[in-house]
Write an enzyme that holds these catalytic residues in place. Structure first.
Site, PDB file in Angstrom:
ATOM      1  N   GLY A  79       0.837  -1.183  -0.002  1.00  0.00           N
ATOM      2  CA  GLY A  79       0.031   0.037   0.029  1.00  0.00           C
ATOM      3  C   GLY A  79       0.797   1.071  -0.081  1.00  0.00           C
ATOM      4  O   GLY A  79       2.049   1.327   0.182  1.00  0.00           O
ATOM      5  N   THR A 129      -2.257  -3.076   7.122  1.00  0.00           N
ATOM      6  CA  THR A 129      -1.729  -2.082   6.283  1.00  0.00           C
ATOM      7  C   THR A 129      -2.396  -0.762   5.986  1.00  0.00           C
ATOM      8  O   THR A 129      -1.936   0.237   6.002  1.00  0.00           O
ATOM      9  CB  THR A 129      -1.603  -3.156   4.816  1.00  0.00           C
ATOM     10  OG1 THR A 129      -0.925  -4.255   5.031  1.00  0.00           O
ATOM     11  CG2 THR A 129      -1.196  -2.321   3.767  1.00  0.00           C
ATOM     12  N   HIS A 139      -1.801   1.285   8.846  1.00  0.00           N
ATOM     13  CA  HIS A 139      -0.449   2.017   8.770  1.00  0.00           C
ATOM     14  C   HIS A 139      -0.453   3.153   7.567  1.00  0.00           C
ATOM     15  O   HIS A 139      -0.127   4.370   7.850  1.00  0.00           O
ATOM     16  CB  HIS A 139       0.360   1.112   8.254  1.00  0.00           C
ATOM     17  CG  HIS A 139       1.901   1.320   7.921  1.00  0.00           C
ATOM     18  ND1 HIS A 139       2.888   1.189   8.726  1.00  0.00           N
ATOM     19  CD2 HIS A 139       2.376   2.063   6.846  1.00  0.00           C
ATOM     20  CE1 HIS A 139       4.063   1.815   8.117  1.00  0.00           C
ATOM     21  NE2 HIS A 139       3.606   2.099   6.927  1.00  0.00           N
ATOM     22  N   GLU A 140      -1.207   2.754   6.393  1.00  0.00           N
ATOM     23  CA  GLU A 140      -1.138   3.891   5.353  1.00  0.00           C
ATOM     24  C   GLU A 140      -2.089   4.952   5.727  1.00  0.00           C
ATOM     25  O   GLU A 140      -1.722   6.189   5.407  1.00  0.00           O
ATOM     26  CB  GLU A 140      -1.697   3.265   4.075  1.00  0.00           C
ATOM     27  CG  GLU A 140      -0.835   2.122   3.636  1.00  0.00           C
ATOM     28  CD  GLU A 140       0.499   2.480   3.178  1.00  0.00           C
ATOM     29  OE1 GLU A 140       0.966   3.782   3.087  1.00  0.00           O
ATOM     30  OE2 GLU A 140       1.397   1.446   3.316  1.00  0.00           O
ATOM     31  N   HIS A 146      -0.224   7.385   7.708  1.00  0.00           N
ATOM     32  CA  HIS A 146       0.576   8.266   6.659  1.00  0.00           C
ATOM     33  C   HIS A 146      -0.425   9.344   6.211  1.00  0.00           C
ATOM     34  O   HIS A 146       0.216  10.744   6.179  1.00  0.00           O
ATOM     35  CB  HIS A 146       1.121   7.626   5.567  1.00  0.00           C
ATOM     36  CG  HIS A 146       2.315   6.457   5.752  1.00  0.00           C
ATOM     37  ND1 HIS A 146       3.250   7.176   6.509  1.00  0.00           N
ATOM     38  CD2 HIS A 146       2.662   5.204   5.452  1.00  0.00           C
ATOM     39  CE1 HIS A 146       4.284   6.039   6.787  1.00  0.00           C
ATOM     40  NE2 HIS A 146       3.683   4.985   5.968  1.00  0.00           N
ATOM     41  N   HIS A 181       6.972   6.832   9.390  1.00  0.00           N
ATOM     42  CA  HIS A 181       7.791   5.637   9.865  1.00  0.00           C
ATOM     43  C   HIS A 181       8.625   6.208  11.178  1.00  0.00           C
ATOM     44  O   HIS A 181       9.304   7.185  11.015  1.00  0.00           O
ATOM     45  CB  HIS A 181       8.564   5.166   9.136  1.00  0.00           C
ATOM     46  CG  HIS A 181       7.966   4.512   7.907  1.00  0.00           C
ATOM     47  ND1 HIS A 181       8.201   4.486   6.422  1.00  0.00           N
ATOM     48  CD2 HIS A 181       6.659   3.963   7.767  1.00  0.00           C
ATOM     49  CE1 HIS A 181       7.363   4.144   5.693  1.00  0.00           C
ATOM     50  NE2 HIS A 181       6.627   3.581   6.455  1.00  0.00           N
ATOM     51  N   ASP A 199      10.619  10.044  13.527  1.00  0.00           N
ATOM     52  CA  ASP A 199       9.350  10.718  12.993  1.00  0.00           C
ATOM     53  C   ASP A 199       8.850  11.684  13.355  1.00  0.00           C
ATOM     54  O   ASP A 199       7.707  12.229  12.992  1.00  0.00           O
ATOM     55  CB  ASP A 199       8.071   9.336  13.078  1.00  0.00           C
ATOM     56  CG  ASP A 199       8.140   9.222  14.570  1.00  0.00           C
ATOM     57  OD1 ASP A 199       8.649   9.720  15.465  1.00  0.00           O
ATOM     58  OD2 ASP A 199       7.396   8.318  14.763  1.00  0.00           O
ATOM     59  N   VAL A 226       8.164  12.438  16.465  1.00  0.00           N
ATOM     60  CA  VAL A 226       7.223  12.140  17.444  1.00  0.00           C
ATOM     61  C   VAL A 226       8.077  11.617  18.835  1.00  0.00           C
ATOM     62  O   VAL A 226       8.855  10.833  18.440  1.00  0.00           O
ATOM     63  CB  VAL A 226       6.033  11.237  17.043  1.00  0.00           C
ATOM     64  CG1 VAL A 226       5.244  10.620  18.209  1.00  0.00           C
ATOM     65  CG2 VAL A 226       5.269  11.544  15.787  1.00  0.00           C
ATOM     66  N   THR A 268       7.872   8.035  20.312  1.00  0.00           N
ATOM     67  CA  THR A 268       8.176   6.891  19.566  1.00  0.00           C
ATOM     68  C   THR A 268       9.616   6.906  19.358  1.00  0.00           C
ATOM     69  O   THR A 268      10.243   7.570  18.689  1.00  0.00           O
ATOM     70  CB  THR A 268       7.684   6.778  18.159  1.00  0.00           C
ATOM     71  OG1 THR A 268       7.890   8.042  17.435  1.00  0.00           O
ATOM     72  CG2 THR A 268       5.951   6.751  18.174  1.00  0.00           C
TER      73      THR A 268
HETATM   74 ZN   LIG Z   1       4.801   3.239   5.453  1.00  0.00          ZN
END
Ligand SMILES: [Zn+2]
Length: 749
Positions: A211, A251, A254-255, A258, A264, A278, A280, A283
């Site tokens: 993806g 998936t 996750h997308e 984004h 990531h 990232d 953040v 994380t």
């Molecule tokens: Zn990704």
């Protein structure tokens, strides 16, 4: 931990194959961004500008909204509702996923974003000692956040028409999903979150992307490509995307992360051992090894350590994070509080049009306006094939507006009509094909669907004798009249008559499709026989020849793939249920051997030039039921290989059938077909008693052609058409050689 990735570099391309724990499918978002920046260099500045803006804006985000544990509690009223449209691009293959599968993905997305998934229990918390002796603590449980975002399939399209939020577009281009494809079907990206589902994503020359997403910052002409694209077998958790399958169901989560501005955890920073990752802070940066064994990467055991950073505690990689690539017990079950802050800031400042009350009313997903949509009728049956005298169960799948009444009509069925959501079992007493109609009515209107010839009812007992029968593909063959039929689950591609044969002039060929434009990998084609009466016998046999070359070269689409399968089944209930009697798969299915010398590029047409390129499959003995209603099915599962040929399908009763002998005598009939006479030419390896009879297609003995002892060596026996009063059609030469019986076809023109 810090990954060493440079966006847009060749190094990145090399990484793709190793990403996601060795999966071939991975996230293509970074690659997509790199391509966009390459095509539009000003985008780099736009990205930097966006990030600087975001950083400022996030300072205004109330920390209490996300940094306290209280922030995790579910609120009664959801903060952000996002209308969704799912565009399913398909080529009539399994990538044309069901509505249930789409809904399962929306459901999964909502569980992910609301911190409600069952695997949240796998989050880790604990203590560990760094190599330098410092003690560090981490607690991924308390960092997890309810993002307070809910996705809802649109109920109104951009024109104000009722919709179930799913658009289906038929196009072979589903094999090459990219930004161009998106433009074939896109709804206003300021009003709808567009999700495009395809069979395969093709980013540049890279195949094997699960993806990719478009980030929230501006793109030149990018509005029509804003959203995410995901392959069908990683979308949802039913149908073609089953839980536990590799790759996994997260998936789209996750997308979507984004799409809402998350990078990531191993994202690029100014230096390879930087601290920002990232952007953040909760994380931990992740070391991302280009080596598939990932020797430096933290594992669930927390035993590995950062080799880069000495400046701050090296927390274990947050493999729990949806934005990480890790797959394992603790993987992909959370977003963090700070990620929530970032998502909210993006939603408030860059994607604010989507969740405004006006837009929720426009797209029909708000809780306030009453639905004005009429219902849409839909139904299914679990067994549209059945025997006369049997019952069929129908299931209602209608959707849309409120439904008050159901009106079913069953042509040829008893009862012929029914009401209610569950119509009960419908009995069919006579062979034939029958329409089924369902009308649904509610306060906003009604809708009717008729599926023509939806139910196929077959005779409950055989209409063919137990004797010899054959389905050949001769141009005047009556195999279809006799009830043989090909059935295709998905494909446009079909078996077609082809002028190369095992023993006659033609076979049936399922053509290769180097770019899978017409065939769908995993789709199934079947040849189903008519019914045979084998009650009281145990000597029945079913045999056929096939020829197939796998395309195992990695350069071809579907290359390296040996997932083709050939199966033989029997059924005694008109095809309602089938029992597998033979399975030929892996490299065994090839008829030209294995290894590089036996493999073919799909660019080369495989033609089985002689009998050595064919294999014989025989099912006999206890594998064939002693039943009055036996059907056979040959099933071929396509997986990107070369041409598949099917020929010389025979059903009969054998007495000492001897395949070795059949090969040894090298029987030929010349000419065949014939007008006046034909010569039966064969070779005896030793002196034998030989008896040759001629049968018609229904098994009637037309008389003796030869009876006596023949010496070893070549033999020639003539059959004259007039001597047996033969009319045009197929006849069977039945040869008893010693204790063995062989059958061959001849054709009179
Ligand atoms: Zn990704």
């Amino acid at each position: 931990m810090k990954k060493l990735l440079l966006i847009g570099s060749l190094f990145f391309m090399g990484l793709m194959a190793n990403a996601q724990n060795g999966n071939t499918n991975s996230c293509g978002t970074d690659q997509h961004l790199a391509e966009q920046i390459k095509n539009n260099p000003s985008l780099k500045a736009a990205k930097e500008n966006y990030e600087a803006n975001l950083k400022e804006l996030m300072k205004n985000y109330n920390p209490n909204d996300y940094r306290t544990k209280a922030g995790q509690q579910k609120k009664a009223t959801i903060k952000y509702i996002i209308p969704v449209v799912v565009h399913v691009f398909h080529n009539n293959g399994s990538e044309n996923i069901s509505e249930a599968q789409v809904k399962s993905e929306i459901d999964f997305l909502n569980k992910s974003f609301r911190n409600l998934n069952s695997d949240t229990i796998n989050r880790r918390a604990g203590m560990f000692i760094t190599p330098s002796g410092d003690t560090n603590y981490y607690d991924n449980k308390s960092l997890a956040a309810d993002i307070e975002v809910e996705f809802r399939l649109a109920k109104k399209d951009p024109q104000g028409n009722c919709t179930n939020g799913i658009v289906r577009i038929f196009t072979p281009l589903t094999n090459k999903g990219n930004d161009e494809l998106k433009k074939m079907s896109v709804w206003d990206t300021k009003r709808y979150y567009n999700i495009w589902v395809v069979k395969q994503i093709n980013r540049g020359n890279t195949i094997g992307i699960a993806g990719y997403a478009q980030f929230p910052f501006g793109f030149g002409g990018g509005a029509s490509t804003d959203g995410i694209m995901v392959i069908h077998n990683e979308f949802g958790n039913v149908g073609t995307s089953q839980p536990g399958q590799t790759p996994n169901v997260t998936t789209s989560t996750h997308e979507t992360g984004h799409w809402l501005g998350l990078y990531h955890p191993f994202q690029i920073s100014s230096d390879s051992c930087g601290t920002d990752g990232d952007g953040v802070f909760d994380t931990p940066p992740t070391y991302f090894s280009p080596n598939s064994t990932e020797p430096l990467r933290n594992k669930c055991s927390n035993k590995s350590y950062n080799t880069c950073s000495t400046e701050k505690p090296d927390l274990p990689d947050m493999q729990e994070n949806y934005m990480d690539y890790f797959i394992g017990n603790c993987a992909s079950n959370m977003f963090t509080l700070e990620q929530k802050a970032r998502i909210h800031t993006v939603l408030e400042n860059f994607r604010f049009t989507l969740w405004q009350p006006e837009n929720l009313a426009f797209t029909g997903v708000d809780d306030l306006s009453p639905s004005t949509c009429p219902p849409v009728a839909a139904f299914n049956s679990q067994a549209p094939f059945t025997c006369a005298g049997s019952k069929v169960l129908f299931l209602d799948y209608s959707y849309g507006g409120t439904i008050n009444t159901y009106e079913w009509t069953f042509e040829g069925g008893t009862p012929a009509t029914a009401t209610g959501k569950v119509p009960g079992q419908i009995q069919y007493d006579n062979a034939g094909t029958y329409d089924v109609t369902l009308k649904v009515t509610g306060p906003n209107g009604s809708n009717t669907i008729t599926l023509p010839d939806y139910v196929t009812v077959l005779p409950a007992s055989s209409n063919l004798p137990g004797g010899y029968y054959t389905a050949d593909w001769w141009y005047q063959n009556n195999w279809e009249e006799k009830g043989w039929r090909f059935v295709y689950e998905n494909d446009q591609n079909q078996f077609k008559r082809f002028g190369i044969s095992y023993n006659q002039n033609a076979s049936m060929r399922y053509s290769q499709d180097p770019f899978n434009q017409y065939n769908s990998v995993g789709s199934i084609s079947s040849l189903i026989s008519p019914s045979f009466d084998f009650s009281g016998t145990t000597t029945a046999y079913f045999s056929f020849n096939y020829a197939f070359a796998q395309a195992v070269l990695s350069s071809t689409v579907g290359g390296g793939n040996t997932a083709e399968e050939l199966k033989v089944y029997t059924s005694v209930d008109c095809g309602k249920t089938w029992i597998v009697r033979e399975t030929i798969n892996s490299t065994n299915i090839s008829t030209i051997g294995t290894g590089s010398s036996a493999t073919l590029s799909s660019a080369i047409d495989f033609i089985p030039a002689d009998q050595s390129k064919w294999k014989t499959v025989t099912v006999s003995g206890a594998k064939i039921p002693s039943n009055s209603n036996v059907r056979f099915k040959i099933e071929f599962k396509y997986s990107g290989g070369n041409n598949f040929y099917l020929d010389n399908v025979n059903v009969g009763l054998s007495t000492g059938l001897n395949q070795n002998l059949a090969d040894a005598i090298q029987f030929k009939a010349q000419p065949n077909p014939f007008n006046v006479s034909t010569n039966l030419i064969y070779n005896l390896v030793s002196s034998e008693n030989v008896e040759i009879h001629l049968f018609d297609i229904l098994g009637k003995d037309l008389g003796t052609v030869f009876s006596g002892t023949q010496a070893a060596g070549s033999q020639n026996v003539e059959i004259e058409k007039n001597a047996f009063h033969l009319t045009p059609g197929i006849y069977l030469v039945n040869m008893k050689i010693g204790n063995s019986t062989l059958n061959h076809k001849i054709i009179v023109e």
